[in-house]
Motif scaffolding. Structure first.
Motif, PDB file in Angstrom:
ATOM      1  N   GLY A 277       0.775  -1.228   0.000  1.00 36.27           N
ATOM      2  CA  GLY A 277       0.000   0.000   0.000  1.00 36.27           C
ATOM      3  C   GLY A 277       0.804   1.274   0.000  1.00 36.27           C
ATOM      4  O   GLY A 277       0.238   2.365   0.138  1.00 36.27           O
ATOM      5  N   GLU A 278       2.122   1.184  -0.190  1.00 39.51           N
ATOM      6  CA  GLU A 278       2.997   2.353  -0.233  1.00 39.51           C
ATOM      7  C   GLU A 278       3.615   2.477  -1.623  1.00 39.51           C
ATOM      8  O   GLU A 278       3.947   1.466  -2.254  1.00 39.51           O
ATOM      9  CB  GLU A 278       4.121   2.218   0.804  1.00 39.51           C
ATOM     10  CG  GLU A 278       3.647   2.068   2.237  1.00 39.51           C
ATOM     11  CD  GLU A 278       3.185   3.375   2.839  1.00 39.51           C
ATOM     12  OE1 GLU A 278       3.765   4.422   2.494  1.00 39.51           O
ATOM     13  OE2 GLU A 278       2.238   3.357   3.647  1.00 39.51           O
ATOM     14  N   PRO A 279       3.801   3.708  -2.147  1.00 40.36           N
ATOM     15  CA  PRO A 279       4.451   3.854  -3.454  1.00 40.36           C
ATOM     16  C   PRO A 279       5.874   3.326  -3.402  1.00 40.36           C
ATOM     17  O   PRO A 279       6.607   3.576  -2.447  1.00 40.36           O
ATOM     18  CB  PRO A 279       4.417   5.369  -3.701  1.00 40.36           C
ATOM     19  CG  PRO A 279       4.238   5.986  -2.356  1.00 40.36           C
ATOM     20  CD  PRO A 279       3.453   5.009  -1.542  1.00 40.36           C
ATOM     21  N   ALA A 280       6.271   2.578  -4.436  1.00 37.95           N
ATOM     22  CA  ALA A 280       7.586   1.933  -4.439  1.00 37.95           C
ATOM     23  C   ALA A 280       8.269   2.080  -5.791  1.00 37.95           C
ATOM     24  O   ALA A 280       8.880   1.131  -6.300  1.00 37.95           O
ATOM     25  CB  ALA A 280       7.445   0.461  -4.054  1.00 37.95           C
ATOM     26  N   GLY A 281       8.144   3.255  -6.385  1.00 40.93           N
ATOM     27  CA  GLY A 281       8.861   3.518  -7.622  1.00 40.93           C
ATOM     28  C   GLY A 281       8.220   2.885  -8.845  1.00 40.93           C
ATOM     29  O   GLY A 281       7.007   2.680  -8.898  1.00 40.93           O
ATOM     30  N   LEU A 282       9.073   2.587  -9.818  1.00 40.72           N
ATOM     31  CA  LEU A 282       8.629   2.045 -11.102  1.00 40.72           C
ATOM     32  C   LEU A 282       9.326   0.721 -11.371  1.00 40.72           C
ATOM     33  O   LEU A 282      10.299   0.357 -10.717  1.00 40.72           O
ATOM     34  CB  LEU A 282       8.949   3.039 -12.226  1.00 40.72           C
ATOM     35  CG  LEU A 282       8.377   4.460 -12.075  1.00 40.72           C
ATOM     36  CD1 LEU A 282       8.954   5.374 -13.147  1.00 40.72           C
ATOM     37  CD2 LEU A 282       6.862   4.442 -12.143  1.00 40.72           C
TER      38      LEU A 282
END
Length: 305
Positions: A277-282
């Protein structure tokens, strides 16, 4: 006297996190435990010596708080064994881990329930993986769900509810271009390149509780992988409706569902990634099951054996 660490997100639960943490700390102290209370961000605060000599850690907050604390503790101990068990007091938005473990602790009796759980000593050991430079305890996603999480993070200000996701969902869906992805599991190519959504995880539940990985077990030593071909908004709607219908999305045409220990997902166009649920890049995203497991203190009637 046993020593318990209490890590809390003070703004969790619409700002009730600090009051609940203090209530818990007071209750544990009255029960004879030695308590150290932390309100610092676990991923930014300096390490304190008392963190290395505890018998358990209570974590008050959402899934992001849990992940940050677990990363902090495991970062001190290497890849295992995990030094002491964690006890979750869910106060976030989705609370996937708390829901999965059958924890519904609210109200002023939370201290009593925590003391009873510590005394009971019912512990389950769950798998953990590395992903995007951190840990993955629950579910990672590549594609639209990653875009939604990134969109939410850009505009986030303080505590959130499920309603806060509505705007990011609409914006991410409007701008989404359905990038092609390739997926390898245990060094074997299993999908692509083709437009798709991919989810990898240890637990069944996702989002608002949909069984997105219906065969997942958090203690089987394997990661569950679900890749869903998705090239248009009509495909997206069909998959969403099937997922809401008790996990029927896994039976849709072209869906790949399997288990493994290492998952590598790439995209020539780059695709957004979320972890727990956390943004983790691409992309690319490399997920590897770790040799250690994390012990969790659970209620005696937790929902799986």
């Amino acid at each position: 006297m046993k020593r318990v660490l209490v890590f809390a997100n003070p703004i969790a639960g619409s700002g009730r996190g600090k009051a609940v943490a203090e209530l818990v700390a007071d209750g544990l102290t009255a029960a004879g435990y030695g308590v150290a209370l932390f309100f610092d961000r676990a991923d930014a605060a300096p390490f304190r010596q008392e963190e290395s000599c505890a018998d358990a850690a209570v974590i008050i907050g959402g899934d992001g708080t849990l992940r940050a604390v677990a990363q902090r503790i495991l970062g001190r101990s290497g890849t295992g064994p995990f030094p002491y068990p964690l006890l979750v007091v869910p106060m976030g938005t989705a609370n996937l881990m708390g829901r999965h473990l059958g924890i519904r602790w609210t109200g002023r009796d939370v201290s009593g329930r925590i003391c009873a759980a510590l005394a009971n000593g019912c512990v389950t050991h769950l798998d953990v993986a590395s992903a995007a430079g951190g840990l993955m305890l629950m579910v990672a996603g590549v594609g639209l769900d990653g875009s939604v999480v990134h969109e939410l993070a850009r505009g986030r200000r303080g505590p959130i509810t499920l309603w806060h996701y509505l705007g990011p969902i609409l914006r991410a869906t409007a701008d989404y271009h359905f990038p092609s992805i390739t997926v390898r599991v245990d060094e074997r190519s299993v999908f692509g390149p083709a437009p798709a959504l991919a989810l990898v995880g240890n637990i069944r539940e996702y989002g608002a509780g949909f069984p997105i990985l219906p065969d997942a077990r958090p203690d089987d030593g394997l990661l569950d992988v679900c890749v869903m071909p998705c090239a248009s908004r009509s495909d997206l709607l069909r998959l969403a409706m099937a997922a809401a219908a008790a996990g029927e999305h896994v039976h849709e045409e072209g869906v790949v569902y399997l288990k493994g220990r290492r998952v590598f997902i790439d995209s020539p166009q780059w695709a957004a990634v979320q972890v727990d649920g956390e943004p983790a890049g691409l992309t690319p995203l490399d997920i590897r099951l770790l040799p250690c497991r994390i012990p969790f203190i659970v209620p005696p009637d937790h929902p799986y054996e």
